[in-house]
Design a protein around this motif. Structure first.
Motif, PDB file in Angstrom:
ATOM      1  N   TYR A  70      16.170 -49.856 -74.273  1.00  0.00           N
ATOM      2  CA  TYR A  70      15.703 -49.179 -73.061  1.00  0.00           C
ATOM      3  C   TYR A  70      15.721 -47.663 -73.249  1.00  0.00           C
ATOM      4  CZ  TYR A  70      15.011 -47.978 -68.188  1.00  0.00           C
ATOM      5  OH  TYR A  70      14.501 -47.472 -67.026  1.00  0.00           O
TER       6      TYR A  70
ATOM      7  N   ILE B 187      12.415 -45.097 -73.073  1.00  0.00           N
ATOM      8  CA  ILE B 187      12.320 -43.916 -72.208  1.00  0.00           C
ATOM      9  C   ILE B 187      11.994 -42.679 -73.043  1.00  0.00           C
ATOM     10  CG2 ILE B 187      13.624 -42.339 -70.719  1.00  0.00           C
ATOM     11  CD1 ILE B 187      12.849 -44.900 -69.302  1.00  0.00           C
TER      12      ILE B 187
ATOM     13  N   LYS C  52       9.318 -45.155 -67.293  1.00  0.00           N
ATOM     14  CA  LYS C  52      10.034 -46.415 -67.191  1.00  0.00           C
ATOM     15  C   LYS C  52       9.078 -47.585 -67.415  1.00  0.00           C
ATOM     16  CE  LYS C  52      13.209 -44.577 -63.696  1.00  0.00           C
ATOM     17  NZ  LYS C  52      13.772 -44.771 -62.341  1.00  0.00           N
TER      18      LYS C  52
ATOM     19  N   GLU D 150      16.911 -50.926 -62.669  1.00  0.00           N
ATOM     20  CA  GLU D 150      17.728 -49.892 -62.044  1.00  0.00           C
ATOM     21  C   GLU D 150      19.208 -50.116 -62.355  1.00  0.00           C
ATOM     22  OE1 GLU D 150      15.295 -51.554 -60.512  1.00  0.00           O
ATOM     23  OE2 GLU D 150      13.844 -49.908 -60.390  1.00  0.00           O
TER      24      GLU D 150
ATOM     25  N   GLU E 284      19.856 -48.851 -65.814  1.00  0.00           N
ATOM     26  CA  GLU E 284      19.945 -47.382 -65.828  1.00  0.00           C
ATOM     27  C   GLU E 284      21.326 -46.904 -65.379  1.00  0.00           C
ATOM     28  OE1 GLU E 284      15.228 -46.598 -64.743  1.00  0.00           O
ATOM     29  OE2 GLU E 284      16.762 -46.522 -63.193  1.00  0.00           O
TER      30      GLU E 284
ATOM     31  N   SER F  75      15.727 -39.044 -68.274  1.00  0.00           N
ATOM     32  CA  SER F  75      15.986 -40.033 -67.224  1.00  0.00           C
ATOM     33  C   SER F  75      16.287 -39.380 -65.872  1.00  0.00           C
ATOM     34  CB  SER F  75      17.143 -40.953 -67.620  1.00  0.00           C
ATOM     35  OG  SER F  75      18.344 -40.222 -67.771  1.00  0.00           O
TER      36      SER F  75
END
Length: 220
Positions: free
Chosen positions: A17, A21, A27, A53, A56, A107
């Motif tokens: 992930y 990014i 995303k 989410e 994250e 991010s």
């Protein structure tokens, strides 16, 4: 020939992930797209995370966990007073953030709505507040029992706001090796402990001068 597919774990998903990014600057559209693009099953994602989410938020919590793990590997850490434990936390935490600076900057600025970006820090906030409570010593607590819980919550919240301020300062810091962030950390932590002690405000004034100087020079 053995073509058995590798079983993906939590760390793999986190790494994939973060790389996505960094490489794409946005995303994934959904868990389905994220899993398909990285050649694993959607159900494998849900074994560890409920949503993108949630993933994250977990990444920032892991920055915290890694920080505390490193602190506890230092044999002298347990003998530190609260202020030095806090300073050790800050310097170690920002070393980890710096090692992942590109991801953190990307991010926390990826969404136009800053509140959505900051929502990624909710698990970090919970973990950090617990940490503050754990290192809080009687020297920084009010003796009256009925006020103690209220004061502890106040210290947790002010410590969190201070950490947020430091993250913002670090994100904007363009100095070599982020040396200005190191100065910011030392002066702000000293100032906050002066306030808790209701002691002479030398450190608070010193911190104020530093902020004023930064503001003036940054406008030039």
């Amino acid at each position: 020939m053995d073509t058995k597919k590798k079983i993906i774990n939590k760390e793999d998903i986190v790494s994939l992930y973060m790389n996505e990014i960094l490489e794409k600057g946005q995303k994934p559209k959904s868990v389905y797209h994220f899993a398909k693009e990285n050649d694993f099953e959607e159900t494998e994602f849900y074994a560890f995370f409920g949503t993108l989410e949630g993933l994250e938020k977990e990444i920032f919590r892991l920055f915290f966990v890694n920080t505390v793990d490193l602190l506890h590997k230092n044999a002298d850490y347990q003998e530190y007073d609260m202020k030095n434990k806090m300073l050790s936390f800050y310097f170690t935490f920002f070393e980890i953030l710096t090692a992942n600076r590109s991801y953190v900057l990307q991010s926390l600025k990826i969404d136009r709505n800053p509140l959505k970006n900051l929502s990624q820090l909710s698990l970090l906030r919970e973990s950090f507040k617990e940490y503050v409570s754990e290192i809080l010593t009687d020297d920084y607590r009010i003796e009256q029992e009925k006020f103690q819980k209220f004061q502890e919550k106040g210290i947790q919240e002010s410590a969190w706001l201070q950490l947020m301020m430091t993250i913002k300062f670090w994100m904007d810091d363009a100095s070599p090796a982020f040396e200005k962030t190191d100065i910011f950390i030392e002066k702000s932590v000293n100032a906050s402990f002066e306030l808790m002690n209701v002691a002479p405000l030398n450190h608070l004034l010193d911190f104020g001068k530093f902020l004023f100087k930064e503001k003036i020079y940054n406008k030039q």
